[in-house]
Scaffold this active site. Structure first.
Site, PDB file in Angstrom:
ATOM      1  CG  ASP A 172      -1.905   1.096   1.196  1.00  0.00           C
ATOM      2  OD1 ASP A 172      -2.681   1.188   0.294  1.00  0.00           O
ATOM      3  OD2 ASP A 172      -1.934   2.086   2.170  1.00  0.00           O
ATOM      4  CG  ASP A 218     -32.815  37.245  18.556  1.00  0.00           C
ATOM      5  OD1 ASP A 218     -33.222  36.368  17.932  1.00  0.00           O
ATOM      6  OD2 ASP A 218     -32.089  38.332  17.962  1.00  0.00           O
TER       7      ASP A 218
END
Length: 657
Positions: free
Chosen positions: A154, A438
């Site tokens: 790999d 809010d």
């Protein structure tokens, strides 16, 4: 897998590693060794050096005294051993073996002890000449015992260019089921040929690097991470993650990079392309056995069948807390059906309370699990209006808000609202809906113990800059959201250290004098450097979310929430030319009161206040926990600025709750 199986497979694997390493040594750094030979069985190009490595794998397994299944990158799927090599389909072979054992009553049984004792493990049991006749006869040569998944080399490109990230990966599973998956891998062996590092793991026993047990990192702050990642063009969530982390690597070896989580070289590894099973089988076991977490992109366990053709998207993290954050971050633009909803409402306005009752009625009709805060349950139970009283209240509301009145038509009160009641801290929901401005949203968000629960704000306040929906046609929009048609938006928070206590703020932290008309003396440091010393009525430290709130009113700039920054704003400073300034949200900010005897008040988002005195030094950093909002569009901020802030903010909703 019993000890003798483990020892046997480890000896075989180490022999393969040793032989491959010897054979490829002369080809490393040689461009000719990288010449294309053919397309491999996995559909990727095979070079000359790959073939050399794989031949050694085949040679060792072919000369064992028993048969195995080999899944390898170039040659594909083989039944191998006792001097023979045969092409097979792994699924068909497993089915045949399973049926064969089933008929003879050998399902899930291991070789008997006497046959295992005949194996001469000191001679590795690798080559036929090393075995006596009796041990050979004790194996069922027709039915393979092990599956070896091998990537012989790999990082081929790295090997050809002599870049020190290339190696071999071997994973082993038992052939004892009709369907064998990644979850059945028992052994993993990896060697980085460039560095000589040798990783191995035994399922249920742990993982080792050069025979020393490994443990991964405990880091959970995304801003401090080192990650490895392979991405695709549409991996938007991963791109968002990459922007936040400290460093990113791409080494060109999935085998090694996934294993690097096990010993802390990486905190996270991601492959959104889809890794081949043979690449991740050993390193996944090694990472998992060290204590790391490996899943797919949705947090599900990887259970792909063992096959040359199988691939899997891989997300690996060094610990479970971090992994949850990574999954949430990379799925930022992915939405899911919502089944559980929490409701937080302001209680001082009758229209908000009635709307909460209509919302409960609506969610109940959609079979949604509902949680409401205790105070709301009490308020609704106290009202419990009959039809005529309800109609009277709706008529009153229609005089100043036709839109709210229209949404309330069809409301009927329930018998018992306490059955929905839960402490906000205990909300276990997919979404929280806040009814108010809010202030209501900030109150609910502050009390949630899980900051990752997304919030949908419905504006029943004045400005409602953080809220998403206005009241008109809100139920139609909620219906769409429940079906998964929404966006998630993350907002940063400030984390405040006050003595031994920690607080967070989504909008801003304000330091102000305890007594009106008195000034405070401040020293502000950023990353250890004194930025300013000044006198002022107070000081605001704001996030980008808070830049449209108190910060803006005090003369601070409006900052896009996507900007990684904090804003420091002196309130009415007594110093010519002192202006607000913006610093990186990766910085550490420290604030000290300089004049003795002057106490001050620390206020987080208008919700939590604490007394501070001149002996304290307050520390501000970015919180590792973001706040998540439900949005109906992914483009809204500048439109909100135009819509909400052009009227002069006469009814500012900063502290509306």
């Amino acid at each position: 897998m019993n000890k003798k199986d483990i020892d046997l497979c480890e000896n075989i694997s180490n022999k393969i590693i040793e032989n491959v390493e010897k054979k490829i040594k002369e080809h490393v750094g040689n461009n000719k060794s990288g010449e294309f030979v053919k397309m491999g069985a996995d559909g990727t190009p095979t070079s000359f050096i790959d073939l050399i490595a794989e031949k050694e794998v085949i040679k060792v397994l072919k000369n064992t005294n028993f048969t195995s299944i080999l899944i390898s990158e170039e040659i594909g799927e083989l039944k191998i051993g006792d001097g023979s090599v045969k092409n097979i389909n792994v699924s068909d072979e497993l089915k045949r073996v399973y049926n064969s054992k089933n008929k003879s009553g050998l399902i899930n049984s291991d070789l008997n002890e006497s046959s295992l004792n005949n194996l001469d493990l000191n001679k590795s049991c690798l080559i036929n000449s090393d075995l006596n006749e009796s041990s050979l006869n004790n194996f069922d040569l027709d039915n393979p015992r092990f599956i070896f998944l091998v990537d012989p080399l790999d990082g081929t490109s790295n090997a050809i260019k002599n870049i020190s990230a290339y190696g071999i990966s071997i994973a082993v599973a038992l052939v004892n089921k009709e369907y064998v998956s990644l979850d059945d891998i028992e052994l993993g062996f990896i060697k980085n040929f460039a560095s000589g590092d040798y990783y191995h793991a035994v399922k249920g026993k742990g993982a080792w690097l050069n025979n020393k047990k490994m443990t991964p990192n405990s880091e959970t702050n995304i801003n401090n991470l080192s990650i490895g990642a392979f991405v695709k063009n549409n991996s938007y969530g991963v791109f968002n993650l990459i922007k936040k982390v400290r460093r990113m690597r791409i080494l060109g070896s999935v085998v090694l990079e996934l294993a690097y989580i096990a010993n802390g070289k990486y905190d996270v590894f991601i492959d959104m392309r889809g890794s081949r099973i043979i690449d991740i089988a050993a390193s996944m076991l090694i990472a998992s056995e060290s204590g790391a977490v490996i899943t797919d992109e949705n947090g599900n366990k990887l259970k792909k069948r063992l096959s040359i053709s199988e691939k899997a998207i891989v997300i690996g993290s060094s610990n479970s807390k971090l992994h949850k954050k990574i999954i949430n971050t990379i799925n930022n633009n992915k939405s899911f059906d919502i089944k559980r909803v929490g409701i937080v409402s302001r209680l001082d306005k009758i229209e908000a309370v009635l709307f909460s009752a209509k919302l409960i009625q609506f969610l109940d009709s959609h079979n949604i699990d509902i949680s409401i805060e205790n105070s709301l349950a009490k308020k609704l139970s106290e009202l419990n209006m009959d039809e005529s009283t309800l109609d009277e209240n709706i008529a009153k509301i229609s005089k100043y808000s036709e839109g709210i009145a229209n949404e309330l038509h069809g409301l009927t009160f329930k018998d018992d609202y306490y059955r929905y009641a839960t402490n906000i801290k205990e909300f276990d929901v997919d979404m929280v809906i806040t009814l108010g401005g809010d202030g209501t949203l900030l109150r609910g968000q502050t009390k949630l113990s899980n900051s990752e629960i997304p919030i949908l704000g419905i504006n029943l306040g004045t400005v409602g800059f953080l809220t998403e929906l206005d009241i008109e046609n809100s139920f139609k929009k909620i219906d769409t959201i429940l079906k998964g048609e929404y966006f998630k938006e993350k907002r940063t928070q400030l984390k405040v250290s006050h003595g031994k206590e920690l607080f967070t703020a989504l909008n801003e932290v304000v330091i102000m004098t305890e007594k009106p008309a008195k000034m405070l003396n401040f020293e502000v440091r950023v990353d250890g450097e004194i930025v300013e010393e000044f006198r002022a009525d107070g000081l605001i430290l704001s996030t980008p979310s808070g830049s449209t709130a108190y910060s803006m009113s005090a003369g601070g700039p409006i900052v896009d929430p996507k900007v990684g920054a904090f804003i420091i704003i002196p309130i009415c400073p007594y110093k010519l030319g002192l202006r607000p300034f913006v610093v990186s949200d990766k910085s550490e900010i420290k604030v000290k009161l300089l004049k003795k005897g002057k106490k001050a008040v620390l206020v987080m988002d208008g919700q939590v206040s604490q007394e501070i005195d001149d002996s304290e030094e307050l520390r501000f950093v970015r919180s590792e926990n973001d706040v998540c909002f439900i949005r109906t569009t992914d483009k809204y901020f500048y439109q909100k600025v135009k819509e909400k802030l052009t009227e002069g903010g006469s009814g500012s909703d900063r502290v509306c709750f």
